[in-house]
Design an enzyme around this catalytic site. Structure first.
Site, PDB file in Angstrom:
ATOM      1  N   TYR A  53      -0.713 -41.854 -23.760  1.00 48.68           N
ATOM      2  CA  TYR A  53      -1.537 -40.766 -23.232  1.00 48.68           C
ATOM      3  C   TYR A  53      -0.861 -40.300 -21.950  1.00 48.68           C
ATOM      4  O   TYR A  53      -1.097 -40.819 -20.870  1.00 48.68           O
ATOM      5  CB  TYR A  53      -2.958 -41.269 -22.975  1.00 48.68           C
ATOM      6  CG  TYR A  53      -3.906 -40.259 -22.377  1.00 48.68           C
ATOM      7  CD1 TYR A  53      -3.756 -38.896 -22.585  1.00 48.68           C
ATOM      8  CD2 TYR A  53      -4.981 -40.689 -21.609  1.00 48.68           C
ATOM      9  CE1 TYR A  53      -4.637 -37.987 -22.032  1.00 48.68           C
ATOM     10  CE2 TYR A  53      -5.877 -39.785 -21.047  1.00 48.68           C
ATOM     11  CZ  TYR A  53      -5.699 -38.439 -21.271  1.00 48.68           C
ATOM     12  OH  TYR A  53      -6.576 -37.532 -20.719  1.00 48.68           O
ATOM     13  N   ASP A  94      -1.273 -38.309 -27.237  1.00 50.66           N
ATOM     14  CA  ASP A  94      -1.458 -37.072 -26.477  1.00 50.66           C
ATOM     15  C   ASP A  94      -0.359 -36.992 -25.421  1.00 50.66           C
ATOM     16  O   ASP A  94      -0.428 -37.658 -24.391  1.00 50.66           O
ATOM     17  CB  ASP A  94      -2.851 -37.085 -25.839  1.00 50.66           C
ATOM     18  CG  ASP A  94      -3.145 -35.832 -25.029  1.00 50.66           C
ATOM     19  OD1 ASP A  94      -2.242 -34.981 -24.896  1.00 50.66           O
ATOM     20  OD2 ASP A  94      -4.273 -35.716 -24.521  1.00 50.66           O
ATOM     21  N   ASN A  96       0.369 -34.226 -23.789  1.00 50.75           N
ATOM     22  CA  ASN A  96       0.051 -33.185 -22.812  1.00 50.75           C
ATOM     23  C   ASN A  96       1.252 -32.268 -22.563  1.00 50.75           C
ATOM     24  O   ASN A  96       1.562 -31.905 -21.431  1.00 50.75           O
ATOM     25  CB  ASN A  96      -0.454 -33.795 -21.505  1.00 50.75           C
ATOM     26  CG  ASN A  96      -1.968 -33.992 -21.509  1.00 50.75           C
ATOM     27  OD1 ASN A  96      -2.699 -33.106 -21.948  1.00 50.75           O
ATOM     28  ND2 ASN A  96      -2.418 -35.133 -21.043  1.00 50.75           N
ATOM     29  N   ASP A 194     -12.367 -32.805 -28.391  1.00 51.46           N
ATOM     30  CA  ASP A 194     -11.643 -31.532 -28.339  1.00 51.46           C
ATOM     31  C   ASP A 194     -10.266 -31.640 -28.999  1.00 51.46           C
ATOM     32  O   ASP A 194      -9.563 -30.645 -29.151  1.00 51.46           O
ATOM     33  CB  ASP A 194     -11.525 -30.999 -26.906  1.00 51.46           C
ATOM     34  CG  ASP A 194     -11.174 -32.066 -25.893  1.00 51.46           C
ATOM     35  OD1 ASP A 194     -10.779 -33.185 -26.298  1.00 51.46           O
ATOM     36  OD2 ASP A 194     -11.299 -31.800 -24.678  1.00 51.46           O
TER      37      ASP A 194
END
Length: 205
Positions: A53, A94, A96, A194
């Site tokens: 993450y 994730d 990002n 989300d």
């Protein structure tokens, strides 16, 4: 198995039909300032799974963005080590990062965002240059595919999404890739995340 902290950060690995064997918590290159739960690595059925993450980094520029770049540098060092050792590995989670214009609904609105700034996209490109395969993009090279839709401004209904969840394969694993996709309909469920589930299928798994 899971590695988490209250309210915000956490990663987890689940396996069907066997127990994951933990290899490490946190990236191996130590940063004394890194106390966040952002990396978990385990051996699962002959594969090394690195679940991550990556920090968001906003607002950018600023201390949070600097922390994101330092974290990315440590991931690059670990990724290089796995490639050099020819480990059958996956880096998933994730990130990002929206790697290209195709991965964000309106690129011009995101130029100064920490998920789309040139420094971050360059770091992701350098990770791929080590030999990692972006599985979703390999099988869907020209498609506009998203994995995340914000809760605000009716983003899901407008399909105003981002592709920030990635499943990267090391060279020993990449030839086994058979399918990759996003279960985007899950994002439309009531009180859902989300992020939508992003998945791959490997031959022999």
């Amino acid at each position: 198995m899971w590695h988490g902290q209250k309210s915000w950060n956490g990663v987890a690995i689940l396996a069907r039909g066997g127990e994951p064997v933990e290899v490490r918590r946190g990236l191996p290159v130590v940063d004394p300032e890194d106390v966040q739960s952002r990396y978990l690595e385990a051996a699962v059925n002959g594969l090394l799974i690195g679940c991550l993450y990556l920090p968001n980094g906003n607002p950018a520029p600023g201390p949070k963005f600097d922390y994101k770049l330092r974290w990315f540098d440590r991931l690059l060092a670990h990724g290089r080590s796995l490639i050099d050792q020819q480990v059958p590995a996956l880096l998933v989670g994730d990130f990002n990062v929206m790697p290209t214009d195709l991965d964000v609904y309106k690129p011009e609105r995101w130029l100064d965002d920490a998920l789309f700034r040139p420094e971050v996209r360059d770091a992701y490109a350098r990770l791929l240059a080590q030999g990692w395969t972006d599985s979703l993009r390999l099988l869907h090279p020209g498609e506009r595919i998203y994995t995340f839709w914000d809760y605000f401004r009716n983003a899901y209904a407008r399909d105003a999404g981002l592709r920030i969840d990635h499943l990267l394969l090391s060279p020993p694993v990449a030839p086994r890739l058979e399918a990759a996709g996003v279960d985007r309909h899950v994002r439309g469920w009531d009180k859902t995340s989300d992020h939508a589930p992003t998945w791959i299928e490997l031959a022999g798994s």
